[in-house]
Write a protein that holds these residues in place. Structure first.
Motif, PDB file in Angstrom:
ATOM      1  N   HIS A 138       0.926  -1.223  -0.103  1.00 37.50           N
ATOM      2  CA  HIS A 138      -0.055  -0.132   0.031  1.00 37.50           C
ATOM      3  C   HIS A 138       0.778   1.198  -0.022  1.00 37.50           C
ATOM      4  O   HIS A 138       0.845   2.241  -0.849  1.00 37.50           O
ATOM      5  CB  HIS A 138      -0.903   0.073   1.185  1.00 37.50           C
ATOM      6  N   GLU A 139       1.903   1.314   0.804  1.00 34.74           N
ATOM      7  CA  GLU A 139       2.674   2.650   0.955  1.00 34.74           C
ATOM      8  C   GLU A 139       3.595   2.656  -0.255  1.00 34.74           C
ATOM      9  O   GLU A 139       3.887   3.838  -0.871  1.00 34.74           O
ATOM     10  CB  GLU A 139       3.594   2.387   2.064  1.00 34.74           C
ATOM     11  N   HIS A 142       1.491   4.597  -2.787  1.00 41.98           N
ATOM     12  CA  HIS A 142       1.942   6.010  -2.608  1.00 41.98           C
ATOM     13  C   HIS A 142       2.945   6.845  -3.432  1.00 41.98           C
ATOM     14  O   HIS A 142       2.782   7.631  -4.005  1.00 41.98           O
ATOM     15  CB  HIS A 142       1.787   6.312  -1.298  1.00 41.98           C
ATOM     16  N   GLU A 149      -6.413   7.082  -0.844  1.00 36.67           N
ATOM     17  CA  GLU A 149      -6.384   5.880   0.210  1.00 36.67           C
ATOM     18  C   GLU A 149      -7.107   4.591  -0.482  1.00 36.67           C
ATOM     19  O   GLU A 149      -6.571   3.559  -0.785  1.00 36.67           O
ATOM     20  CB  GLU A 149      -6.768   6.058   1.166  1.00 36.67           C
ATOM     21  N   TYR A 199     -10.720   3.095   2.832  1.00 40.04           N
ATOM     22  CA  TYR A 199      -9.616   1.933   1.973  1.00 40.04           C
ATOM     23  C   TYR A 199     -10.295   1.139   1.176  1.00 40.04           C
ATOM     24  O   TYR A 199      -9.828   0.257   0.771  1.00 40.04           O
ATOM     25  CB  TYR A 199      -8.785   1.365   3.140  1.00 40.04           C
TER      26      TYR A 199
HETATM   27 ZN   LIG Z   1      -2.473   5.050   2.579  1.00 39.18          ZN
END
Ligand SMILES: [Zn+2]
Length: 221
Positions: A138-139, A142, A149, A199
């Motif tokens: 997930h990170e 980004h 998100e 999310y």
């Molecule tokens: Zn996030």
């Protein structure tokens, strides 16, 4: 950081012992021979105190390379927060955070440890360990440039299989773990409500609007 300082102190003790055998210490007329048991003990202590930090640096380098690849070569730099870092982190309550501009990823204590234990036995991963993989992916999304998100999470769902393989998990186990995250943990987000809904998207499913049709998708055939 504290461990490294203690380690440096023991290294300094070793240095002092060796240098006293070469140059006479201040206040002495002659050099003195090295006391080997003492030298051995301080060197072992220096290595023991340095080990957790060196090990963490090594793991961070490994994660940074995998995150960069997941982020389509946007340079990622992963930092595993220690308990102390986590206490000082303004985003303390989030398991991880990332800055799409700098590529910096912070993973809170103890999620890096969980990811490390996941990688040591992926075939019997716990839910928390599978979650640690998903946080890492997930990170990385980004850093790939995704600010939303819900979208970052859906992109991660589809790439957890790729991420696990990049981290060295065998193919069939990687697929099973990534599928379990999607099928059990991700879908649960849609039902519990509250913060979790940020999310989640019901469009994040095979054939739906958010399906990127990746060749190595978690839900591919
Ligand atoms: Zn996030």
């Amino acid at each position: 950081m504290l461990w490294i300082l203690i380690s440096l102190f023991f290294l300094w003790c070793a240095y002092r012992e060796v240098s006293a055998s070469i140059v006479a210490p201040a206040g002495f007329d002659s050099t003195r021979p090295i006391y080997k048991p003492y030298l051995a003990i301080v060197l072992v202590l220096a290595a023991l105190f340095a080990w957790p930090t060196v090990h963490r640096w090594h793991f961070e380098g490994f994660l940074s390379r995998a995150a960069t690849e997941l982020a389509d070569n946007h340079p990622a730099k992963v930092h595993c927060n220690t308990v102390f870092d986590t206490m000082l982190d303004p985003a303390m309550l989030a398991a991880g955070h990332a800055n799409p501009e700098t590529g910096h990823i912070g993973i809170q204590h103890p999620w890096c440890d969980r990811l490390m234990s996941y990688l040591s036995h992926p075939e019997r991963a716990s839910r928390d360990e599978i979650m640690s993989l998903a946080i890492f992916t997930h990170e990385s999304m980004h850093v790939r440039g995704e600010y939303s998100e819900a979208l970052a999470e859906c992109e991660a769902v589809q790439r957890n299989y790729r991420a696990a393989k990049l981290l060295g998990v065998p193919d069939n186990v990687a697929r099973r773990n990534a599928w379990e995250y999607y099928n059990a943990l991700y879908k649960l987000r849609g039902t519990v409500g509250g913060m979790q809904t940020a999310y989640y998207s019901d469009q994040c499913a095979p054939g739906n609007a958010l399906d990127e049709h990746l060749s190595d998708s978690t839900w591919g055939d």
